[in-house]
Design an enzyme around this catalytic site. Structure first.
Site, PDB file in Angstrom:
ATOM      1  N   THR A 121      17.707   4.537  30.904  1.00 49.08           N
ATOM      2  CA  THR A 121      18.531   5.249  29.518  1.00 49.08           C
ATOM      3  C   THR A 121      20.090   5.681  29.992  1.00 49.08           C
ATOM      4  OG1 THR A 121      16.431   5.831  28.379  1.00 49.08           O
ATOM      5  CG2 THR A 121      18.518   6.713  27.565  1.00 49.08           C
ATOM      6  N   CYS A 266      12.656  12.412  27.603  1.00 46.18           N
ATOM      7  CA  CYS A 266      13.534  11.805  26.660  1.00 46.18           C
ATOM      8  C   CYS A 266      14.336  12.178  25.643  1.00 46.18           C
ATOM      9  CB  CYS A 266      13.112  10.316  26.493  1.00 46.18           C
ATOM     10  SG  CYS A 266      12.261   9.324  27.698  1.00 46.18           S
ATOM     11  N   ARG A 333       8.077  17.643  31.738  1.00 48.17           N
ATOM     12  CA  ARG A 333       9.541  18.021  31.668  1.00 48.17           C
ATOM     13  C   ARG A 333       9.829  18.277  30.348  1.00 48.17           C
ATOM     14  NH1 ARG A 333      11.445  12.303  34.611  1.00 48.17           N
ATOM     15  NH2 ARG A 333       9.408  11.510  33.601  1.00 48.17           N
TER      16      ARG A 333
HETATM   17  N1  NAD Z   1       9.557   8.122  30.767  1.00 48.62           N
HETATM   18  C1  NAD Z   1       9.596   7.652  29.632  1.00 48.62           C
HETATM   19  O1  NAD Z   1       8.974   7.837  28.886  1.00 48.62           O
HETATM   20  C2  NAD Z   1      10.831   7.060  29.371  1.00 48.62           C
HETATM   21  C3  NAD Z   1      10.895   5.925  28.467  1.00 48.62           C
HETATM   22  C4  NAD Z   1      11.613   5.182  27.968  1.00 48.62           C
HETATM   23  C5  NAD Z   1      13.213   5.211  28.752  1.00 48.62           C
HETATM   24  N2  NAD Z   1      13.170   6.287  29.854  1.00 48.62           N
HETATM   25  C6  NAD Z   1      14.183   6.280  30.811  1.00 48.62           C
HETATM   26  O2  NAD Z   1      13.917   5.471  31.970  1.00 48.62           O
HETATM   27  C7  NAD Z   1      14.363   5.912  33.122  1.00 48.62           C
HETATM   28  C8  NAD Z   1      13.496   6.441  34.359  1.00 48.62           C
HETATM   29  O3  NAD Z   1      12.562   7.311  33.505  1.00 48.62           O
HETATM   30  P1  NAD Z   1      11.173   7.541  34.544  1.00 48.62           P
HETATM   31  O4  NAD Z   1      10.720   8.578  33.611  1.00 48.62           O
HETATM   32  O5  NAD Z   1      10.379   6.478  35.040  1.00 48.62           O
HETATM   33  O6  NAD Z   1      11.762   8.504  35.566  1.00 48.62           O
HETATM   34  P2  NAD Z   1      10.993   9.136  36.793  1.00 48.62           P
HETATM   35  O7  NAD Z   1      11.781  10.234  37.394  1.00 48.62           O
HETATM   36  O8  NAD Z   1       9.720   9.282  36.585  1.00 48.62           O
HETATM   37  O9  NAD Z   1      11.254   7.837  38.040  1.00 48.62           O
HETATM   38  C9  NAD Z   1      12.618   7.617  38.538  1.00 48.62           C
HETATM   39  C10 NAD Z   1      12.118   6.942  40.071  1.00 48.62           C
HETATM   40  O10 NAD Z   1      13.108   6.338  40.761  1.00 48.62           O
HETATM   41  C11 NAD Z   1      13.069   6.550  42.008  1.00 48.62           C
HETATM   42  N3  NAD Z   1      14.531   6.635  42.716  1.00 48.62           N
HETATM   43  C12 NAD Z   1      15.858   7.419  42.495  1.00 48.62           C
HETATM   44  N4  NAD Z   1      16.589   7.008  43.089  1.00 48.62           N
HETATM   45  C13 NAD Z   1      16.457   5.689  43.730  1.00 48.62           C
HETATM   46  C14 NAD Z   1      16.830   4.827  44.840  1.00 48.62           C
HETATM   47  N5  NAD Z   1      18.186   5.179  44.744  1.00 48.62           N
HETATM   48  N6  NAD Z   1      16.174   3.865  45.458  1.00 48.62           N
HETATM   49  C15 NAD Z   1      15.023   3.630  44.881  1.00 48.62           C
HETATM   50  N7  NAD Z   1      14.079   4.664  43.632  1.00 48.62           N
HETATM   51  C16 NAD Z   1      14.997   5.632  43.390  1.00 48.62           C
HETATM   52  C17 NAD Z   1      12.695   8.014  42.128  1.00 48.62           C
HETATM   53  O11 NAD Z   1      12.036   8.659  43.419  1.00 48.62           O
HETATM   54  C18 NAD Z   1      11.637   8.080  40.949  1.00 48.62           C
HETATM   55  O12 NAD Z   1      10.240   7.772  41.511  1.00 48.62           O
HETATM   56  C19 NAD Z   1      15.280   7.243  32.882  1.00 48.62           C
HETATM   57  O13 NAD Z   1      16.669   6.812  32.606  1.00 48.62           O
HETATM   58  C20 NAD Z   1      14.709   7.478  31.404  1.00 48.62           C
HETATM   59  O14 NAD Z   1      15.507   8.148  30.434  1.00 48.62           O
HETATM   60  C21 NAD Z   1      11.848   6.780  30.226  1.00 48.62           C
END
Ligand code: NAD
Length: 455
Positions: A121, A266, A333
């Protein structure tokens, strides 16, 4: 299709596993080596119902692999998803540094035209920024081809993520290139077999759609919470009002449950990010400011009710059911539980808590309180009740819907039930001898001693 998903978090892991389930060959990359190591051994680093067996099945079939080596994984991929975090920065903006860092790495390592998909996002304009990072690199190297960047925001809900991904309400594709759109449509075709739910739009519209959807849902919650607080004052039961308005088809029953506020990774951050986007345009969004303010206030509701009922909480013992921001996840979170725990621990209360999935994350967040024994985390929901002055329900896990109320009433030192998710019927609780305090509900009079005997 050969593809890479960058980020093994809640979104990346579900995306990678579900695409593998459909027969694609997927490598899921993360910079966190511990996370990748666990995944290589078939262990999910997050709690999400059904994810672990699905990972293992696809690993055994050779369709799903995990790696820390972004360059190697991406070299052979036709499509690369970026699903890294976009946490809030200090000023409320979405911090897209992880997305941009990945884009720079991709620019340096991709040797063939690739479809790069922004799933994180991210503020309006991010996909275009990723495109220009990739374009600049291709130009510097004198390459005649370019990569194509697509915005494909994710709408899954933690706790039901696999089902949401497998049976999406819609798939939003922000795409301005016919080839990339064809690739994306073919990738998603197995998920929309019975009818087309793919919505094509501009990349900026796709990015905005994600923020508009999340903030709209948050607004519904804050709205009903505001109505609930007025109901509390006026002696009206908000549950009756909820049913009354929800049956209007224009309103519907979703996301109008009064409670102790929304949390998670989120809604709170996306509201702040949208407010920041508006601020950068010299605009204010008073509705969203109010949504956020109401939620901050709502998260203090359990504490305010405890203080109203018990006075000073210093030296009191309080039991909590549910610490995750919602059922079905270990994610804490921005959870309402953090607001209550911060206040109780700072105020000298003893806390005994149970959550089916989030206890480890809470223990990591409050190591000192756990070490001192001020915060005790239990495996058994009924063990938390012993000698407690109240039970506070913060997360509506299914197992809390019909607990053994007799045991609850028996074990609590003070029969007080603060129901932060309006799970219980006030009169039924009063008949059991429990003083039930719900959000926007009235405390029912205690049952007569004769009825208490019968119950
Ligand atoms: N969690 C939800 O319910 C949800 C739903 C829809 C959208 N989103 C969006 O999706 C995105 C991800 O959310 P999430 O909850 O999965 O986050 P998260 O923090 O659970 O996972 C992110 C992952 O990315 C990895 N990462 C960071 N930098 C990196 C790099 N340079 N190379 C490789 N890996 C790297 C981190 O180690 C982590 O494991 C966000 O933008 C969030 O807003 C989340």
């Amino acid at each position: 299709m050969q593809m890479t998903v960058i980020g093994c978090g809640y979104v990346g892991l579900v995306t990678a596993t579900c695409f593998a389930e459909m027969g694609n060959r997927v490598c899921c990359v993360d910079s966190n080596a511990k996370r990748v190591d666990a995944l290589q051994h078939g262990v999910a680093p997050i709690f999400e119902p059904g994810i672990e067996p699905m990972i293992q099945t696809n690993q055994r079939a050779g369709r799903l692999t995990f790696s820390t080596e972004l360059d190697t994984a991406c070299a052979r991929s036709e499509v690369i998803f970026i699903a890294v975090g976009t946490p809030p920065a200090a000023d409320g903006a979405a911090d897209i540094s992880q997305v941009l860092a990945v884009a720079a790495r991709l620019a340096a390592c991709l040797e063939q035209p690739t479809v790069v998909v922004c799933k994180s996002t991210s503020p309006v304009g991010t996909a275009c920024r990723v495109q220009s990072i990739l374009d600049q690199h291709c130009q510097r190297r004198g390459l005649s081809w370019r990569h194509t960047v697509v915005s494909n925001p994710e709408f899954l809900k933690e706790g039901a993520a696999i089902d949401d991904f497998m049976r999406p309400d819609r798939i939003v594709l922000g795409c301005e290139d016919p080839h990339a759109e064809a690739v994306m449509r073919s990738l998603y075709e197995p998920f929309v077999r019975n009818h087309d739910r793919i919505l094509s739009m501009s990349r900026r519209a796709a990015e905005m759609t994600k923020y508009a959807a999340n903030t709209f849902l948050a607004a519904r919650i804050s709205y009903i919470n505001e109505i609930a607080s007025l109901c509390e004052q006026l002696g009206v039961d908000v549950e009756q009002v909820r049913k009354g308005i929800g049956s209007d088809q224009r309103i519907g029953h979703h996301f109008i449950y009064a409670g102790c506020g929304y949390g998670g990774s989120c809604f709170p951050k996306d509201i702040r990010a949208l407010l920041h986007m508006a601020d950068e345009q010299g605009m204010q969004l008073p509705i969203l400011e109010a949504v956020e303010q109401r939620n901050q206030l709502q998260k203090t509701w359990p504490l305010r009710m405890l203080q109203r009922e018990l006075g000073s909480l210093y030296g009191r013992t309080l039991a909590i059911w549910g610490l995750a921001f919602k059922p079905g996840t270990d994610d804490i979170r921005d959870a309402p539980s953090l607001v209550l725990l911060d206040a109780l621990l700072a105020g000298g209360a003893q806390v005994r808590a149970f959550d089916p999935a989030a206890s480890d994350n809470i223990a990591q967040r409050y190591p000192e309180a756990v070490k001192k024994g001020q915060l005790q985390l239990f495996q058994d929901p009924y063990a938390v009740l012993n000698n407690a002055d109240a039970l506070v329900l913060l997360t509506e896990w299914k197992q809390f819907r019909q607990p053994d109320f007799h045991l609850v009433a028996q074990r609590l030192r003070t029969p007080l039930l603060i129901d932060g998710r309006n799970q219980y019927d006030p009169q039924a609780m009063a008949d059991l001898g429990l003083r039930h305090v719900g959000v926007g509900r009235q405390v029912a009079p205690p049952a007569s001693p004769v009825l208490r005997e019968v119950v």
